[in-house]
Scaffold this motif. Sequence first.
Motif, short mmCIF file in Angstrom:
data_model
loop_
_atom_site.label_atom_id
_atom_site.label_comp_id
_atom_site.label_asym_id
_atom_site.label_seq_id
_atom_site.Cartn_x
_atom_site.Cartn_y
_atom_site.Cartn_z
N LEU A 34 55.23 48.97 58.72
CA LEU A 34 55.96 49.59 59.83
C LEU A 34 55.44 49.07 61.17
N ARG A 35 54.19 48.66 61.22
CA ARG A 35 53.60 48.13 62.46
C ARG A 35 53.89 46.64 62.64
N ARG A 36 54.29 45.99 61.56
CA ARG A 36 54.45 44.54 61.60
C ARG A 36 55.76 44.17 62.29
N SER A 37 55.70 43.20 63.18
CA SER A 37 56.92 42.74 63.85
C SER A 37 57.60 41.68 63.00
N GLY A 38 58.91 41.57 63.17
CA GLY A 38 59.66 40.59 62.40
C GLY A 38 59.94 41.08 60.99
N PRO A 39 60.50 40.21 60.16
CA PRO A 39 60.83 40.59 58.78
C PRO A 39 59.59 41.05 58.01
N SER A 40 59.79 42.00 57.13
CA SER A 40 58.68 42.56 56.35
C SER A 40 58.72 41.99 54.94
N TYR A 41 57.69 41.22 54.60
CA TYR A 41 57.65 40.57 53.29
C TYR A 41 56.49 41.12 52.45
N SER A 42 56.76 41.34 51.18
CA SER A 42 55.73 41.87 50.27
C SER A 42 54.53 40.94 50.19
N VAL A 43 54.77 39.63 50.24
CA VAL A 43 53.67 38.69 50.09
C VAL A 43 52.64 38.86 51.20
N ASP A 44 53.08 39.17 52.41
CA ASP A 44 52.14 39.37 53.52
C ASP A 44 51.25 40.58 53.26
N THR A 45 51.86 41.65 52.75
CA THR A 45 51.09 42.85 52.45
C THR A 45 50.09 42.60 51.34
N LEU A 46 50.50 41.88 50.31
CA LEU A 46 49.59 41.56 49.21
C LEU A 46 48.42 40.71 49.70
N ARG A 47 48.68 39.76 50.58
CA ARG A 47 47.59 38.95 51.14
C ARG A 47 46.58 39.84 51.87
N GLU A 48 47.10 40.79 52.64
CA GLU A 48 46.21 41.69 53.39
C GLU A 48 45.42 42.59 52.45
N LEU A 49 46.07 43.07 51.39
CA LEU A 49 45.36 43.92 50.43
C LEU A 49 44.28 43.13 49.70
N GLN A 50 44.57 41.88 49.39
CA GLN A 50 43.57 41.04 48.72
C GLN A 50 42.36 40.83 49.64
N ALA A 51 42.64 40.62 50.92
CA ALA A 51 41.54 40.43 51.87
C ALA A 51 40.72 41.71 52.03
N ALA A 52 41.40 42.86 51.95
CA ALA A 52 40.71 44.14 52.11
C ALA A 52 39.94 44.54 50.86
N HIS A 53 40.35 44.01 49.71
CA HIS A 53 39.72 44.37 48.44
C HIS A 53 39.37 43.09 47.67
N PRO A 54 38.42 42.33 48.17
CA PRO A 54 38.08 41.07 47.49
C PRO A 54 37.63 41.32 46.06
N GLY A 55 38.19 40.54 45.16
CA GLY A 55 37.81 40.67 43.76
C GLY A 55 38.61 41.68 42.98
N ALA A 56 39.41 42.50 43.67
CA ALA A 56 40.20 43.51 42.97
C ALA A 56 41.39 42.86 42.27
N GLN A 57 41.86 43.54 41.22
CA GLN A 57 43.09 43.12 40.55
C GLN A 57 44.25 43.87 41.20
N LEU A 58 45.18 43.12 41.80
CA LEU A 58 46.32 43.73 42.46
C LEU A 58 47.47 43.92 41.48
N HIS A 59 48.18 45.03 41.62
CA HIS A 59 49.35 45.35 40.80
C HIS A 59 50.50 45.68 41.73
N LEU A 60 51.64 45.05 41.51
CA LEU A 60 52.82 45.30 42.32
C LEU A 60 53.88 46.02 41.49
N LEU A 61 54.25 47.23 41.90
CA LEU A 61 55.26 47.99 41.19
C LEU A 61 56.65 47.54 41.60
#
Length: 199
Positions: free
Chosen positions: A80-107
């Motif tokens: 909601l804070r992000r300007s321009g089109p909102s893409y899932s890949v950008d959010t996943l990149r940020e979550l990976q950076a916030a949780h290094p080594g974690a296994q990400l799951h996308l519903l």
Amino acid sequence: MNVAMRRVGMFGGAFDPPHRAHVALAQAAVQQLALDLLYVVPTGNAWHKARTLSPAEDRLAMARLAFAEVPAVQVDERELRRSGPSYSVDTLRELQAAHPGAQLHLLMGEDQAAGFTSWHAWEEIARLAVLCVVARGSGEGLARLRALPGVRMEVLQWTAMPESATDIRARLQAGQEAAGLVGTAVASYIESHHLYKNT
């Protein structure tokens, strides 16, 4: 728990409004996938939506009310804070950076799985996260994902629920009750903020 073994999920959507099926799906994902944390991410600028979404602050507030009782869920406002089109890949990149080594799951729903190759940067999404598909359709979406090289996939067992945001908006526009579909807190918010009256 070892941080490197954390299991982090992402559940994106318009949540316009969030309803009982959304909440039940979040609960099922946390349990079946043994998630340590599930980010519920209301969509920002939904480039793929033909209609105009309700204001971001309202969708965020409703999501916080709807998911308040689900353990491990964190409603996240980054899109909601992000300007321009909102893409899932950008959010996943940020979550990976916030949780290094974690296994990400996308519903995602099976309808979304069927069109996954039309998503922006879908190959990178597949590298970043295990795709967790809600089994609720013909099986076509699952079959399409299984045919893609390199895709990791899990199937969420799901008992179909009739709620849909489209139907709920139509009910509210017609002056009908929806508390049984969205929960008391969300219904009160919708009423007090006069949402879905003439949209």
